[in-house]
Design a protein around this motif. Sequence first.
Motif, mmCIF file in Angstrom:
data_model
loop_
_atom_site.group_PDB
_atom_site.id
_atom_site.type_symbol
_atom_site.label_atom_id
_atom_site.label_comp_id
_atom_site.label_asym_id
_atom_site.label_seq_id
_atom_site.Cartn_x
_atom_site.Cartn_y
_atom_site.Cartn_z
ATOM 1 N N SER A 37 23.484 41.834 43.688
ATOM 2 C CA SER A 37 22.711 43.235 43.838
ATOM 3 C C SER A 37 22.744 43.571 42.038
ATOM 4 N N ARG A 38 22.314 44.337 41.455
ATOM 5 C CA ARG A 38 22.320 44.738 40.128
ATOM 6 C C ARG A 38 23.711 45.890 39.920
ATOM 7 N N THR A 39 23.917 46.411 41.394
ATOM 8 C CA THR A 39 25.104 46.835 41.210
ATOM 9 C C THR A 39 26.059 46.511 41.035
ATOM 10 N N GLU A 40 26.133 44.977 41.762
ATOM 11 C CA GLU A 40 27.938 44.502 41.726
ATOM 12 C C GLU A 40 27.643 43.753 40.339
ATOM 13 N N VAL A 41 26.529 43.729 39.978
ATOM 14 C CA VAL A 41 26.707 42.769 38.260
ATOM 15 C C VAL A 41 27.437 43.426 37.217
ATOM 16 N N ARG A 42 27.702 44.361 36.882
ATOM 17 C CA ARG A 42 28.758 44.923 36.388
ATOM 18 C C ARG A 42 29.739 44.433 37.052
ATOM 19 N N SER A 43 30.696 44.981 37.975
ATOM 20 C CA SER A 43 31.585 44.127 38.320
ATOM 21 C C SER A 43 32.228 42.571 38.581
ATOM 22 N N MET A 44 31.322 42.076 38.851
ATOM 23 C CA MET A 44 31.141 41.018 38.112
ATOM 24 C C MET A 44 31.774 40.282 36.966
ATOM 25 N N ALA A 45 30.786 40.687 36.194
ATOM 26 C CA ALA A 45 31.165 40.187 35.298
ATOM 27 C C ALA A 45 32.466 41.186 34.299
ATOM 28 N N ILE A 46 33.161 42.118 34.575
ATOM 29 C CA ILE A 46 34.299 42.360 34.451
ATOM 30 C C ILE A 46 35.256 42.160 35.015
ATOM 31 N N GLU A 47 35.411 41.095 36.219
ATOM 32 C CA GLU A 47 35.849 39.743 36.596
ATOM 33 C C GLU A 47 36.283 38.953 36.307
ATOM 34 N N LEU A 48 35.294 38.322 35.727
ATOM 35 C CA LEU A 48 34.639 36.937 34.841
ATOM 36 C C LEU A 48 35.641 37.373 33.864
ATOM 37 N N ILE A 49 35.499 38.171 32.690
ATOM 38 C CA ILE A 49 36.168 38.531 31.857
ATOM 39 C C ILE A 49 37.791 38.648 32.080
ATOM 40 N N SER A 50 38.426 39.222 33.310
ATOM 41 C CA SER A 50 39.531 38.969 33.151
ATOM 42 C C SER A 50 40.192 37.519 33.887
ATOM 43 N N LEU A 51 39.473 36.891 34.279
ATOM 44 C CA LEU A 51 39.659 35.833 34.563
ATOM 45 C C LEU A 51 40.462 34.842 33.519
ATOM 46 N N VAL A 52 39.513 35.080 32.624
ATOM 47 C CA VAL A 52 39.116 34.086 31.170
ATOM 48 C C VAL A 52 40.164 35.148 30.313
ATOM 49 N N THR A 53 40.540 36.044 30.607
ATOM 50 C CA THR A 53 40.863 37.188 29.063
ATOM 51 C C THR A 53 42.508 37.259 29.998
ATOM 52 N N GLY A 54 42.775 37.652 30.876
ATOM 53 C CA GLY A 54 43.822 37.456 31.314
ATOM 54 C C GLY A 54 44.275 39.044 31.090
ATOM 55 N N ASN A 55 43.050 40.016 30.590
ATOM 56 C CA ASN A 55 43.300 41.329 30.624
ATOM 57 C C ASN A 55 42.941 41.921 31.805
ATOM 58 N N PRO A 56 44.311 42.967 31.747
ATOM 59 C CA PRO A 56 43.430 43.899 33.364
ATOM 60 C C PRO A 56 42.450 44.894 32.967
ATOM 61 N N GLU A 57 41.336 44.921 34.440
ATOM 62 C CA GLU A 57 40.128 44.664 34.527
ATOM 63 C C GLU A 57 40.148 46.306 34.006
ATOM 64 N N SER A 58 40.879 46.869 34.236
ATOM 65 C CA SER A 58 40.556 48.944 33.492
ATOM 66 C C SER A 58 41.410 48.780 31.624
ATOM 67 N N GLU A 59 41.185 47.383 31.224
ATOM 68 C CA GLU A 59 40.987 47.637 29.776
ATOM 69 C C GLU A 59 39.214 47.001 29.202
ATOM 70 N N ILE A 60 38.729 46.865 30.176
ATOM 71 C CA ILE A 60 38.142 45.834 30.030
ATOM 72 C C ILE A 60 36.749 46.652 30.192
ATOM 73 N N ALA A 61 35.274 46.463 29.637
ATOM 74 C CA ALA A 61 34.192 47.691 29.430
ATOM 75 C C ALA A 61 33.109 46.324 28.676
ATOM 76 N N VAL A 62 31.823 46.681 29.639
ATOM 77 C CA VAL A 62 30.574 45.547 29.026
ATOM 78 C C VAL A 62 29.265 46.830 29.044
ATOM 79 N N ASN A 63 28.652 45.275 28.086
ATOM 80 C CA ASN A 63 27.472 46.110 28.024
ATOM 81 C C ASN A 63 26.443 45.114 28.405
ATOM 82 N N ILE A 64 25.435 45.813 28.853
ATOM 83 C CA ILE A 64 24.664 44.405 30.515
ATOM 84 C C ILE A 64 23.219 44.808 28.911
#
Length: 70
Positions: A37-64
């Motif tokens: 869903s469109r609602t799920e997109v932002r959380s999935m993007a942040i989770e991916l970024i966290s997994l790749v970078t090793g940074n906590p999700e609380s330190e990640i923002a995403v412009n879609i």
Amino acid sequence: MPNVTTYEADCVRDGKFWVITVKGLPGNSTNVTQGFSRTEVRSMAIELISLVTGNPESEIAVNITWAIGT
């Protein structure tokens, strides 16, 4: 207050999924995830970024950027 890094992502509808491509991650590889869903997109993007970078999700923002016609 945590230092927040903002990333860019493109999102396009593909059948029943939203396909999310995140730009600017380490290794210059194509990093893709999906959401139902469109609602799920932002959380999935942040989770991916966290997994790749090793940074906590609380330190990640995403412009879609949503594909036209979605």
